[in-house]
Design an enzyme around this catalytic site. Sequence first.
Site, PDB file in Angstrom:
ATOM      1  N   VAL A 167       0.837  -1.203   0.000  1.00  0.00           N
ATOM      2  CA  VAL A 167       0.000   0.000   0.000  1.00  0.00           C
ATOM      3  C   VAL A 167       0.871   1.253   0.000  1.00  0.00           C
ATOM      4  O   VAL A 167       0.611   2.219  -0.729  1.00  0.00           O
ATOM      5  CB  VAL A 167      -0.952  -0.004   1.212  1.00  0.00           C
ATOM      6  N   LYS A 168       1.932   1.242   0.818  1.00  0.00           N
ATOM      7  CA  LYS A 168       2.812   2.422   0.880  1.00  0.00           C
ATOM      8  C   LYS A 168       3.514   2.643  -0.461  1.00  0.00           C
ATOM      9  O   LYS A 168       3.692   3.787  -0.892  1.00  0.00           O
ATOM     10  CB  LYS A 168       3.854   2.225   1.989  1.00  0.00           C
ATOM     11  N   LEU A 169       3.903   1.578  -1.146  1.00  0.00           N
ATOM     12  CA  LEU A 169       4.582   1.734  -2.428  1.00  0.00           C
ATOM     13  C   LEU A 169       3.633   2.315  -3.482  1.00  0.00           C
ATOM     14  O   LEU A 169       4.041   3.156  -4.289  1.00  0.00           O
ATOM     15  CB  LEU A 169       5.142   0.389  -2.884  1.00  0.00           C
TER      16      LEU A 169
END
Length: 263
Positions: A167-169
Amino acid sequence: MSAVGFVGAGRMGAPMVERLVQAGHEVRVLGRSAEKRSAIAGLGATAVATTAEVSDGADVVIVCVFTDDQVAELCLDGDLVTSMSAGATLVLHTTGSPRTAQSVAEKFPHVAVVDAPVSGGPHDIAAGNVTLFVGGAQDVLARIRPVLGAYGDPILHAGDTGAGQLVKLVNNTMFAAQIGLVVEGVRLGARFGVDEGALLNALTHGSAQSRALSMIASAGSAETFISRVGEFIGKDVAVVRRTVADLGGTLGDLQPLVNAVAP
């Protein structure tokens, strides 16, 4: 309250440590030099000199270092995780590959591994409202939520271990692309003879408004903003490119916009 071990009390980690102490947790922090140990004491935590001391007896061990390679060195090659008690939880805040968190979980089944990359800066952490994208078992997250809640809000469960990183990427890719879009808009305005400052200010009041645009407008110019955060954006984009390649994908139509920020 929990016994918390912490590695990485730097720009992002220091306010986390301070919030943990203020919340009443017992916090031991790695400090390899006298200067670092003095700074840690100033935060109200206990400074220790080795990673084994960080994790010994800790309910939760938090890692907030700069790169994924540093996480691997600490957690896969060092004694940080081997010294953790059975049933303790390892939290990885560093943005990196989901495979790193998954590899640690596979190698050390005696601990629960949670990847929880952050979205925000030191000021958000100090205010207790930095966003955490969390990958790991729901029951583990429920158990450590009082620890993460000392500085994290919202705490968003994304799925199993590694999902927080994914999700962060995606988040970082979109953020870099949005910056790249503003850069292209500024170039277009320059070709038309529009002043960049006036353009940025006007766009923040139009349908083109975004968080990235607001941050760039506050900096005064796209160049100034990128010069301030380029090191962090470049690191995150490098992780994105490496991870996407490892997973057999591409950035597709986002690639040119990302390239405008991190060639």
